[in-house]
Design an enzyme around this catalytic site. Structure first.
Site, PDB file in Angstrom:
ATOM      1  N   PRO A 183      16.682 -44.358  18.116  1.00  0.00           N
ATOM      2  CA  PRO A 183      15.654 -43.521  18.735  1.00  0.00           C
ATOM      3  C   PRO A 183      16.131 -42.939  20.061  1.00  0.00           C
ATOM      4  CG  PRO A 183      14.725 -45.592  17.958  1.00  0.00           C
ATOM      5  CD  PRO A 183      16.211 -45.710  17.831  1.00  0.00           C
ATOM      6  N   GLU A 184      15.726 -41.702  20.324  1.00  0.00           N
ATOM      7  CA  GLU A 184      16.073 -41.054  21.581  1.00  0.00           C
ATOM      8  C   GLU A 184      14.830 -40.986  22.464  1.00  0.00           C
ATOM      9  OE1 GLU A 184      18.436 -37.494  20.902  1.00  0.00           O
ATOM     10  OE2 GLU A 184      19.210 -38.325  19.032  1.00  0.00           O
ATOM     11  N   HIS A 205      10.738 -57.913   7.702  1.00  0.00           N
ATOM     12  CA  HIS A 205      11.777 -58.098   8.717  1.00  0.00           C
ATOM     13  C   HIS A 205      11.176 -58.421  10.084  1.00  0.00           C
ATOM     14  CE1 HIS A 205      14.652 -56.720   5.755  1.00  0.00           C
ATOM     15  NE2 HIS A 205      13.925 -55.654   5.553  1.00  0.00           N
ATOM     16  N   ARG A 208      17.754 -54.209  10.526  1.00  0.00           N
ATOM     17  CA  ARG A 208      19.207 -54.379  10.658  1.00  0.00           C
ATOM     18  C   ARG A 208      19.603 -55.361  11.766  1.00  0.00           C
ATOM     19  NH1 ARG A 208      20.497 -47.861  10.194  1.00  0.00           N
ATOM     20  NH2 ARG A 208      19.773 -47.621   8.037  1.00  0.00           N
TER      21      ARG A 208
END
Length: 286
Positions: free
Chosen positions: A2-3, A96, A117
């Site tokens: 994400p930016e 997750h 991840r």
């Protein structure tokens, strides 16, 4: 990863749903989610319990939750797939789910850190006198920060002796701009990503900075850019700016300005998208 727009969307959600709440307990479900908290998961949970969460803050891509009654903050690193979700307490656990934060009030919601991840995580850090977690004190202000110094940015660009996209991604020079919004700003400014920064005059640098601000503000207005289900806001909703991208991800499609087929080139383990007509390759890079 994400930016700035995506992280700001999450920050606003945390400000609305989490600020002012007192932590009842913390459950660390995966050790990698707190690996940056060197004292470990039990210490992380114990040090948060009983403390009130302040208003979420952000610098560039970095997000943190100040503990209102201490000089410490919880730094959130979203990585490639990290999500900070505000969920009903009785909602089923995500596959997750890595960290759960419960609160003392009766709002009926809890904060969950979900990370497929496991590249992201949460950690507790002391604050600098400016209120930043000490591990990110070197990060520059971002272009949407009211205190960002445009003139200092131009001077630094000229001194860096690098190429323009490398400069945009240098978080010690300007924070928050990642691969997507760099390509978008460069397309709008008609600059090739390998253009040397030393060749930018002050008006062109100001134009580039203005385009970076414009594109990130436009992304903010529609919740950021989501290419898959991994980036969502605190309520699990995706952003829609991917529908408005002019450069990134448009290989082979016509340039929205001149109609030339957009190109993609491998660049620093990433991809750069550009128009070969509007953004001419610098001679030295030809």
């Amino acid at each position: 990863m994400p930016e700035l727009p995506e992280v700001e969307v999450v920050r606003r959600g945390l400000e609305r749903w989490v600020a002012g709440r007192v932590v009842a307990d913390v459950e660390v479900l995966h050790p990698r989610a707190v690996r940056r908290h060197l004292a470990g998961g039990e210490d992380f949970a114990a040090r948060l319990k009983g403390h009130r969460i302040g208003v979420a803050r952000r610098r560039g891509k970095y997000l943190w939750l100040p503990l209102a009654d201490t000089d410490a903050s919880v730094l959130g690193h979203l990585g490639m797939s990290g999500q900070l979700l505000v969920q009903p307490e009785d909602a089923p656990d995500e596959k997750h789910l890595r960290i759960r934060v419960r609160f003392q009030d009766e709002a009926g919601t809890e904060l969950r850190f979900v990370d497929q991840r496991t590249f992201g995580g949460l950690s507790l850090h002391d604050n600098t006198p400016d209120g930043l977690p000490d591990v990110i004190a070197h990060i520059a202000r971002d272009p949407l920060d009211p205190e960002f110094d445009d003139e200092a940015f131009f001077v630094a660009l000229r001194l860096k002796r690098t190429t323009v996209k490398r400069a945009l991604l240098d978080q010690s020079l300007i924070s928050g701009v990642g691969n997507i919004y760099a390509d978008e700003a460069l397309w709008r400014a008609r600059l090739h990503y390998d253009r040397p920064t030393a060749t930018l005059n002050r008006p062109k640098a100001a134009e580039l900075l203005g385009h970076a601000r414009d594109v990130m503000n436009a992304a903010l207005a529609v919740g950021g850019t989501s290419f898959d289900s991994l980036y969502v806001n605190v309520n699990g909703e995706s952003g829609y700016f991917d529908r408005s991208l002019d450069a990134y991800g448009r290989e082979g499609e016509p340039c929205r300005r001149c109609g030339t087929a957009m190109r993609r080139r491998a660049w620093m383990n990433r991809s750069s998208y550009f128009c070969p007509k509007c953004q001419r390759v610098p001679r030295a890079a030809s």
